[in-house]
Every structure is written in C-alpha cells, then in structure tokens.
Design an enzyme around this catalytic site. Structure first.
Site, PDB file in Angstrom:
ATOM      1  N   CYS A 173      -2.994   1.296  -1.378  1.00 33.87           N
ATOM      2  CA  CYS A 173      -1.879   0.600  -0.766  1.00 33.87           C
ATOM      3  C   CYS A 173      -1.640  -0.721  -1.480  1.00 33.87           C
ATOM      4  O   CYS A 173      -2.333  -1.082  -2.432  1.00 33.87           O
ATOM      5  CB  CYS A 173      -2.179   0.326   0.711  1.00 33.87           C
ATOM      6  SG  CYS A 173      -2.652   1.801   1.639  1.00 33.87           S
ATOM      7  N   LEU A 220       0.142   4.005   0.763  1.00 26.91           N
ATOM      8  CA  LEU A 220       0.069   5.299   0.095  1.00 26.91           C
ATOM      9  C   LEU A 220      -0.926   6.109   0.904  1.00 26.91           C
ATOM     10  O   LEU A 220      -2.125   5.842   0.891  1.00 26.91           O
ATOM     11  CB  LEU A 220      -0.402   5.143  -1.353  1.00 26.91           C
ATOM     12  CG  LEU A 220      -0.618   6.439  -2.151  1.00 26.91           C
ATOM     13  CD1 LEU A 220       0.692   7.203  -2.300  1.00 26.91           C
ATOM     14  CD2 LEU A 220      -1.218   6.140  -3.516  1.00 26.91           C
ATOM     15  N   ALA A 221      -0.461   7.095   1.649  1.00 23.32           N
ATOM     16  CA  ALA A 221      -1.299   7.821   2.596  1.00 23.32           C
ATOM     17  C   ALA A 221      -2.192   8.813   1.858  1.00 23.32           C
ATOM     18  O   ALA A 221      -1.700   9.690   1.142  1.00 23.32           O
ATOM     19  CB  ALA A 221      -0.425   8.548   3.615  1.00 23.32           C
ATOM     20  N   GLU A 235     -10.350   2.682  -0.943  1.00 21.25           N
ATOM     21  CA  GLU A 235     -11.064   3.774  -0.292  1.00 21.25           C
ATOM     22  C   GLU A 235     -12.516   3.360  -0.045  1.00 21.25           C
ATOM     23  O   GLU A 235     -13.152   2.775  -0.929  1.00 21.25           O
ATOM     24  CB  GLU A 235     -11.068   5.030  -1.173  1.00 21.25           C
ATOM     25  CG  GLU A 235      -9.690   5.548  -1.552  1.00 21.25           C
ATOM     26  CD  GLU A 235      -8.893   6.109  -0.384  1.00 21.25           C
ATOM     27  OE1 GLU A 235      -9.515   6.410   0.662  1.00 21.25           O
ATOM     28  OE2 GLU A 235      -7.663   6.234  -0.513  1.00 21.25           O
ATOM     29  N   SER A 255     -11.059   9.538 -12.685  1.00 26.16           N
ATOM     30  CA  SER A 255     -11.040   9.093 -14.077  1.00 26.16           C
ATOM     31  C   SER A 255     -12.455   8.861 -14.593  1.00 26.16           C
ATOM     32  O   SER A 255     -13.355   8.511 -13.830  1.00 26.16           O
ATOM     33  CB  SER A 255     -10.227   7.788 -14.196  1.00 26.16           C
ATOM     34  OG  SER A 255     -10.448   7.157 -15.433  1.00 26.16           O
TER      35      SER A 255
END
Length: 614
Positions: free
Chosen positions: A2, A51-52, A80, A378
């Site tokens: 987010c 951003l869900a 996260e 990544s």
C-alpha cells in the site's frame, strides 16, 4: 502492499485541511489502486491507498482500535507480515479479539500489546505509522532491511510523512529545495542512512522507530547487523540455509491474489523459483515465472567483461526443470528510450537516478507482469547476503578504502560525474563526500575476537553491501513495482537469513573459490547444471545500438533549448560532443552520462526543485 501518508500538527485542527490530506493521499494511488481512506481528527490526519493482497474485504485502512478510555489508536500500514498467523494466535491467547483475517489488524493489536516494541516481533517487509490518540504521539516504524520506504518531514508543530517523497511534497509546508548534500547523494551512488535528498526531509532508517509528540522527534534503533561467532561447520551451515530458505519461501507464497516469480536465469532467482515451484506443486499449483529480454539480444549477444552470457537460455532451462508456466517479456529499443516511460519511472522514484534502460526495462517488465499477477517473488539481495558480486573477489576493490562497488564502476563503466560543469563538480567535491560516508560506515562494523585482518576486511565489505548498496536496489525495485501496483517480495532479505549468513566467515562463504558457494550447494538439487555452473551476470541491459541513437537524439533536442536549467549543472559542450559522436564509439560512461542528463532535465521540469549550489 500500500501507500501511506499523514500529517501531525499539534497547533492545528486538521479537519479543516481535508483537501490537503486528500491531495497527499492521492499521490499514493499507484501504490494502492484498490481502495482509499483517510482518518482526520484534531491534530492528526492519516491517509491510505490499498493494494489488496490478504483478506481482500477485511483489510481496509486506516484501521482503528479503541482503548478503554474511548480514545483511538489508528494505523496506516504498508507491507506484509509473514508471521502474522503465529502472532495472531499469541495475541488471542493474551485476550485480543480480531474481526478480520488481515495482517494489518495483527500489527495494530501488536502495538496495543507491546507498544513500539511490536516491530521486534514482526517478520516481514513493512513501513507503518500509528497515531496514539491517548498519548498524542505518532510512531513510525520501518522493517529491518529497508524493503519498504518511509519518509518524514519535521515541521514547526509536528511532522509530515509518506511512503514516498511525493506524498510529503504535496503539502504546502514542504519545500522543494535540494542543496549541495542532496546533489552529492544523487551523484555519488551511495546510500547515506536517513538521507532523503530533499532539504528538511529524512527517511525512517531501516530497523528503526521514529516517534513524534509535542516535545519533538525521537529516534531509536530496534535492529542492526551485529557481529556474532559462527560455530557451524560447512555441512551444517549449508543445511541450515536450506531449512531457512524452505521456510522463508513458504511464508512468502501466502497470498489471496495471483502470484509469480521473477526469473533471470541466475543462481538467486533460479533457486527461489525452483523452491516456489516445488512447494506449490504440493497443492497441485504451477508457479508462473517471468523474465525480461530484448529484441534480438539472445541471437546477437556480444560477451563483455560484465556479462559473459545472455540470460534467456538459462531462464528456459530453469522453467523446463522446475515446470513453471513461463513467459518472456521482450522489449524493443523504442520502448526503452521512450520519454514517456522515462517520465513515469522518474515520477515513481521522485529523483533522477540516471539508470536509463535498467530502470525502463524494470518498469516495463513489472507493467507486463501486473496484467497476470499481483505478487511477485524476487531473487534480489542474494548477492549482498552471500557474496555474489565481482568486487567481493577483486583485489583492487578489496584493498581500496572506499565503497567496493565504486571501484568496479570506475573500472568498467567510468565516472558519470564528469557530465557536470567544472564549477558544480568543484562545489560538490564528491570524492570527499564519498570518503566521509565510507569512513562513517566502516566504523560501525564490529570485529570478532581473533578475526584475521583478511576476514575482517571481508566482513566490512559484506556489511557495506548489506547496509548501503542493497538499499539502492531495494528502493529501485519497490518504486518500479509499486508504480504499477505490483507487490514484489524479497525472500533473501529475511532477517534470520541475513544475520546467519553475515556471520559465516568468508572462507565458508567462498569455500569452493566461487561466488555464493553456500547458496549454490544449499539449492544444488533444484538447479539445472547450466545454472549451477553459470558465473554471476548483472541485470541485463540492451546492446541494440539504436537505443544509443535514440538517446543522442533526445540530447540534441535538449541542446536546442539553451536556456534549460539543466545546463546550470551539466557541461553543455561535453553533452554536444557526445550527442554528435558516432553511436558505436559511445562508451559506457558516455551512455550513462546521456541517461543521467536526460533524467536531470526531466526532473527539473517535473519537480521544479530550488537548487542551492553554495
């Protein structure tokens, strides 16, 4: 993932400033295209763009919790927390009640339970701010490695903050000024902790907490890279690294939206992709993988002293062995040189970093991936953790009393500071700035009792990469990915892995005389032989001469505007000579100089910074 922002003003009633709060929040729309929210009361205003990723209906922000006295604790959170399940159970045992399945609510209740010390309980990538109405205090927290960005700007009666400088700059209280130190930071290719380039603005340093109340700003460090004795032998070390990687990747695959991996055909991304593929196969799922390539690059590749092989054949070997659903994103020179793409990446980064097609290709790769996935894993940071760069083995870089990557840059690319006028170069005195930064950095490295001079020097080099160089790359990846609403996770930045491998002696990190020896052996059973044997190759850059021709044309267009502010910084005659040189004769340094100049010019147009050169 987010975007967060906010404004604390102890002398104001901020509901009357809702329009400004909305403007600050709107700058984060790319980071959070799925939802928006603000919380404004008294001296505090917090904004969020979402951003869900996890608990799509239940993770709305700003998120609030009420204390027994009726005051609220308000959280805006980006990132996260990979151990939120364990923390949720622990907090529930302590009497906390949850109404959503989101990690955001776990962090909020963690603050209620542990206060600022909640950061020490989190495993993840995060940047968040908590407004504690009862204590009239703002607390800003950033993850240990600096994966997620967070900036702040102290004011006369409080503070502005945001995931990116643009959120802060949207408030009239923030001046758009850049002084000598800011320009030095731009041109030195180092990352000074806390420095944000813009005058008066700072970054919340990785592993730290910044608290703001009516008495001012207070900072403290909750995590740093510490020296400890390593007692495990080679076999045990390799085994422990594999155990950690299995756990890290499994945690970072958790998502309620489509996920994928970034695959370059190098050791790092190949190992991570193969681990993800094996774990997802347990539930019958196939991992998607994506790689970047350039039109005609593989067929016409020319080896040089930086890149001995093209990526694509190795990418395809991994995709075949691991069984991924793979797609190459193939870019042409016209797209890489497109001024609109340059502007989008510059807007994403807020600064003219001058990396040219390296930035453009990353942005275009992420944009293409976002059509299929919302989360990508990544291999970033494995080179810093395990010792993968050539400068770890270069005697000149080892012996030089400066940042090792600058030695390699000078050897193989050149000094792009030469684009500056002699007056500006003299005022910046980049050599002294870099030396001062290096001297401060190495003072923080702790020496193990009995550690040899050579082992201590290699510890210093590892420390510099993990606390300076990696932050440049993490910031680049965050900005490019979030500009298109893609969350990129970096398993090799898990602090447990970083701490463990950092303290393994260099003789163990390079036990077979090669780079990343521990990682290679820890994942050998997953890798095709071609990747196991491959020598480190940096992120790819286009070899198409038409890309340079396009840069030269953009430079000629710029030269046709003789009053442009960029010529207060850049040597006009040097730029003219480069713009009119035959493209095949353009050196790496000259090409980078073109890219840097074009970025500078566009930044001056887009941001209108007030430059102070005295």
């Amino acid at each position: 993932m987010c975007g967060i922002t906010g404004w604390i003003s102890f002398d104001r009633d901020l509901p009357s400033e809702q329009k400004t709060v909305d403007a600050m929040t709107a700058t984060m729309s790319c980071r959070g295209p799925d939802d928006r929210g603000t919380w404004v009361r008294g001296p505090a205003a917090l904004g969020h763009r979402r951003l869900a990723i996890i608990d799509l209906p239940g993770g709305r922000q700003p998120m609030t919790a009420q204390r027994p006295d009726g005051t609220e604790v308000v959280l805006v959170y980006s990132g996260e927390t990979y151990n939120f399940g364990e923390l949720r159970r622990e907090l529930a045992d302590r009497g906390h009640h949850f109404t959503t399945d989101s990690d955001t609510e776990v962090v909020l209740h963690g603050y209620l339970e542990w206060g600022e010390a909640v950061a020490e309980h989190l495993n993840g990538m995060f940047a968040f701010a908590v407004w504690d109405e009862q204590r009239r205090r703002l607390v800003m927290v950033r993850d240990r490695m600096g994966i997620k960005p967070l900036y702040y700007y102290p004011t006369a009666d409080g503070v502005l903050f945001g995931s990116e400088p643009k959120a802060i700059l949207a408030n009239p209280l923030a001046g758009r000024r850049v002084g000598l130190d800011g320009l030095r930071e731009l041109f030195s290719f180092v990352r000074t902790p806390g420095h944000a380039v813009w005058d008066g603005m700072y970054e919340v340093e990785p592993g730290s907490v910044v608290a703001v109340d009516a008495d001012g700003v207070r900072r403290h460090v909750y995590w740093s890279l510490r020296t400890r004795a390593h007692h495990d032998d080679r076999e045990t070390t390799i085994g422990h690294v594999r155990t950690l990687l299995d756990d890290i990747v499994r945690r970072q695959l958790v998502s309620d939206v489509p996920r994928c991996t970034l695959l370059s055909g190098g050791l790092d991304s190949s190992a991570m992709t193969a681990l993800a593929a094996r774990q997802l196969a347990e539930t019958g799922e196939t991992v998607r993988s994506f790689a970047v390539d350039f039109v005609g690059q593989t067929e016409n590749f020319v080896a040089d002293d930086l890149r001995a092989t093209p990526d694509t054949p190795f990418v395809h070997d991994v995709a075949r062995v691991a069984g991924t659903d793979h797609q190459d994103i193939v870019l042409d020179s016209a797209a890489l040189a497109d001024l609109d793409i340059r502007a989008r990446m510059l807007r994403a980064r807020d600064l003219p970093m001058g990396l040219g097609d390296l930035d453009a290709s990353l942005y275009l790769l992420f944009k293409a991936i976002r059509e299929h996935s919302t989360v990508a894993l990544s291999g970033e940071s494995a080179d810093e953790v395990f010792g993968g760069y050539k400068q770890f083995f270069d005697e000149d870089a080892r012996k030089a009393a400066t940042f090792p990557w600058l030695v390699r840059q000078t050897q193989h690319i050149g000094d792009d500071g030469t684009i500056l006028t002699s007056d500006v170069a003299g005022a910046l005195d980049l050599r002294s700035y870099v030396q001062d930064g290096y001297d401060r950095a190495v003072k923080d490295v702790e020496r193990l009792d009995g550690e040899s001079d050579f082992e201590f020097r290699m510890r210093e080099i590892c420390y510099l990469h993990l606390t300076r160089f990696v932050r440049i790359l993490l910031d680049r990846k965050d900005r490019a990915s979030m500009a298109v609403g893609l969350e990129v996770r970096v398993p090799f930045c898990d602090h447990r892995l970083v701490e463990y491998v950092y303290n393994a002696p260099w003789s163990l990190k390079s036990f077979d005389g090669r780079e990343k020896s521990i990682l290679r052996e820890a994942t050998a059973d997953l890798l095709p032989r071609s990747v196991y044997d491959r020598v480190k190759s940096p992120y790819p850059t286009t070899q198409d001469p038409q890309y340079v021709v396009a840069l030269q044309q953009h430079a000629k267009d710029l030269l046709a505007r003789p009053s442009h502010q960029v010529f207060d910084l850049v040597d006009r005659d040097r730029l003219r000579r480069t713009a009119h040189r035959e493209a095949p004769r353009i050196t790496r340094a000259a090409r980078r100089g073109l890219e840097r100049t074009l970025d500078l010019a566009l930044w001056l147009e887009m941001y209108s910074p007030a430059l102070t050169l005295t």
